[in-house]
Design an enzyme around this catalytic site. Structure first.
Site, PDB file in Angstrom:
ATOM      1  N   LYS A  80      -3.264   4.957  -2.427  1.00  0.00           N
ATOM      2  CA  LYS A  80      -4.437   5.828  -1.413  1.00  0.00           C
ATOM      3  C   LYS A  80      -5.478   6.874  -2.385  1.00  0.00           C
ATOM      4  CE  LYS A  80      -4.815   3.273   1.986  1.00  0.00           C
ATOM      5  NZ  LYS A  80      -5.804   2.636   3.255  1.00  0.00           N
ATOM      6  N   LYS A 120      -1.053  -0.872  -4.230  1.00  0.00           N
ATOM      7  CA  LYS A 120      -2.158   0.174  -4.229  1.00  0.00           C
ATOM      8  C   LYS A 120      -2.251   1.576  -3.611  1.00  0.00           C
ATOM      9  CE  LYS A 120      -4.751  -0.374   0.523  1.00  0.00           C
ATOM     10  NZ  LYS A 120      -5.140  -1.506   1.491  1.00  0.00           N
ATOM     11  N   GLU A 176     -11.083   0.538  -3.526  1.00  0.00           N
ATOM     12  CA  GLU A 176     -11.770  -0.016  -2.024  1.00  0.00           C
ATOM     13  C   GLU A 176     -12.481   1.398  -1.451  1.00  0.00           C
ATOM     14  OE1 GLU A 176      -8.976  -1.765   1.802  1.00  0.00           O
ATOM     15  OE2 GLU A 176      -8.147  -0.976   0.234  1.00  0.00           O
ATOM     16  N   LYS A 192     -10.224  -8.475   6.859  1.00  0.00           N
ATOM     17  CA  LYS A 192      -9.157  -7.303   8.209  1.00  0.00           C
ATOM     18  C   LYS A 192      -9.604  -8.531   9.565  1.00  0.00           C
ATOM     19  CE  LYS A 192      -8.059  -3.205   6.052  1.00  0.00           C
ATOM     20  NZ  LYS A 192      -7.832  -1.866   6.331  1.00  0.00           N
ATOM     21  N   SER A 214       0.783  -1.248  -0.842  1.00  0.00           N
ATOM     22  CA  SER A 214       0.214  -0.267   0.102  1.00  0.00           C
ATOM     23  C   SER A 214       0.487   1.568  -0.106  1.00  0.00           C
ATOM     24  CB  SER A 214      -0.862   0.084   1.104  1.00  0.00           C
ATOM     25  OG  SER A 214      -1.398   1.008   1.145  1.00  0.00           O
ATOM     26  N   ASP A 220      -7.603   3.016  -3.164  1.00  0.00           N
ATOM     27  CA  ASP A 220      -8.514   2.807  -2.112  1.00  0.00           C
ATOM     28  C   ASP A 220      -8.904   4.338  -1.429  1.00  0.00           C
ATOM     29  OD1 ASP A 220      -9.002   1.785   1.117  1.00  0.00           O
ATOM     30  OD2 ASP A 220      -7.201   0.984   1.312  1.00  0.00           O
ATOM     31  N   GLY A 266      -4.066  -5.254   6.302  1.00  0.00           N
ATOM     32  CA  GLY A 266      -3.501  -4.482   6.804  1.00  0.00           C
ATOM     33  C   GLY A 266      -3.617  -3.218   7.895  1.00  0.00           C
ATOM     34  N   ASP A 276     -14.591  -2.655   2.758  1.00  0.00           N
ATOM     35  CA  ASP A 276     -13.653  -2.856   3.380  1.00  0.00           C
ATOM     36  C   ASP A 276     -14.582  -2.260   4.913  1.00  0.00           C
ATOM     37  OD1 ASP A 276     -11.962  -2.592   6.109  1.00  0.00           O
ATOM     38  OD2 ASP A 276     -10.097  -0.991   4.711  1.00  0.00           O
TER      39      ASP A 276
END
Length: 369
Positions: A164, A162, A214, A263, A136, A189, A291, A239
């Site tokens: 953000k 991934k 996400e 998660k 990430s 994400d 994570g 998520d």
């Protein structure tokens, strides 16, 4: 299992580099380490994934300490436990507080596996001997910094990138990434940064051939996500919205997502994680393990659950050295060519570095049966 005592440790560790998302920046990590000791002389270990501020969900380190100390631990010490699945049933009448519940339940799972002399992966039903590793990438200071970071991660062997995103850090960033790296497995994400008012904007992400976007909408939503998914060709991955197998069932039936991020802390533990896994297998919904900037103990639990068959997409369980100068387990979690090997030793498969753990412990409390 006859639990003799339970120890809570409030731990604080510095991250190697700051990690920025749409909800804030983390430079260090406060968390709780749980140790459950049995009368057989073995210890089960786990972490709570809560942080000091209620910005991912409503739980914090302080609320976890309170809920575990005053409510959950007394329930756990009340009578012997035959199987870890009993823990979630014992906690059922306590509303919410998933991270706190998961920390205690995961420690019981580790202890149970050790008493059976089996790896945690095996007692959970894992079938893989290694797992694929994604990474990430937080929000960076510049586009150039983002591209340089991705290039470095690809050289290290990560199987998926991934990034953000948020409303002022999305389309132009993804376009630059795709121009530089046109074929890499890439996902975005949003950490709940958008609303249905942004549908036209989010539709523009379809051109980037993303594996998924996400949690684009609110943290407690599955209705609007269904509306959005119907208007996107890019799969939505949920998520924050998924706290249980029931949440997952509703989201799948509504068409709110095509992928689910698991998660362990968010869903209350490994027993509920297994139920969600079984549901996703039934409905052919791919999964991956997210994570929460875990240290080595939490990372070990993530490795074990990712060894189940339907975790078919690379997760966020990067090696210890990605986050920490020195972890609290030995050996540290290592990655080889984009894979982490699943430990075969009993329980989580790692030993605690007690000297390191004691140095980073701020507070300690012990409870006796």
């Amino acid at each position: 299992m006859e639990v003799k005592n339970i120890i809570l440790r409030h731990v604080k560790m510095d991250l190697l580099t700051p990690f920025t998302t749409s909800v804030g920046t983390e430079v260090d990590k406060d968390f709780i380490v749980v140790e459950v000791q049995s009368k057989s002389g073995l210890s089960g270990w786990a972490e709570s994934v809560s942080i000091v501020e209620p910005i991912y969900n409503e739980e914090t380190v302080k609320t976890n300490w309170h809920i575990m100390s005053d409510f959950l631990i007394p329930l756990l010490l009340k009578e012997p436990i035959l199987h870890p699945d009993e823990v979630s049933e014992r906690f059922r009448h306590i509303r919410g507080n998933y991270n706190a519940k998961a920390a205690l339940e995961c420690a019981i799972w580790d202890l149970y596996a050790k008493e059976k002399n089996l790896s945690l992966s095996k007692v959970l039903g894992g079938v893989k001997d290694r797992i694929e590793v994604g990474v990430s990438v937080g929000i960076q200071k510049s586009k150039a910094a983002m591209l340089k970071q991705i290039e470095e991660y690809l050289k290290e062997g990560y199987k998926r990138i991934k990034v953000k995103i948020k409303p002022d850090w999305d389309i132009h960033i993804l376009k630059s990434i795709r121009q530089e790296f046109p074929t890499i497995p890439l996902m975005a994400d949003a950490n709940c940064a958008y609303s249905l008012n942004d549908v036209d904007h989010l539709q523009a992400l379809d051109e980037f051939n993303l594996m998924m976007i996400e949690q684009p909408l609110a943290c407690d939503d599955i209705i609007d996500h269904a509306t959005l998914q119907a208007k996107l060709s890019t799969p939505i991955c949920l998520d924050e919205s998924i706290h249980s197998a029931e949440d997952a069932r509703k989201a799948i039936e509504l068409g709110s997502c095509k992928i689910i991020n698991l998660k362990i802390g968010r869903v209350g533990g490994l027993s509920e994680s297994k139920k969600i896994h079984e549901l996703c297998v039934k409905h052919e919904i791919p999964m991956w393990c997210g994570g929460m900037l875990e240290a080595g103990i939490g990372r070990a639990h993530n490795i074990a659950i990712t060894s189940l068959a339907n975790f078919t997409l690379p997760g966020d369980t990067a090696p210890s050295s990605h986050y920490w100068k020195k972890d609290i387990i030995t050996p540290e979690v290592m990655m080889e060519k984009g894979f982490i090997y699943v430990p075969e030793a009993p329980g989580i498969g790692f030993e605690l570095d007690m000297d390191r753990l004691n140095r980073v412990t701020l507070d300690r409390k012990e409870f006796y049966a």
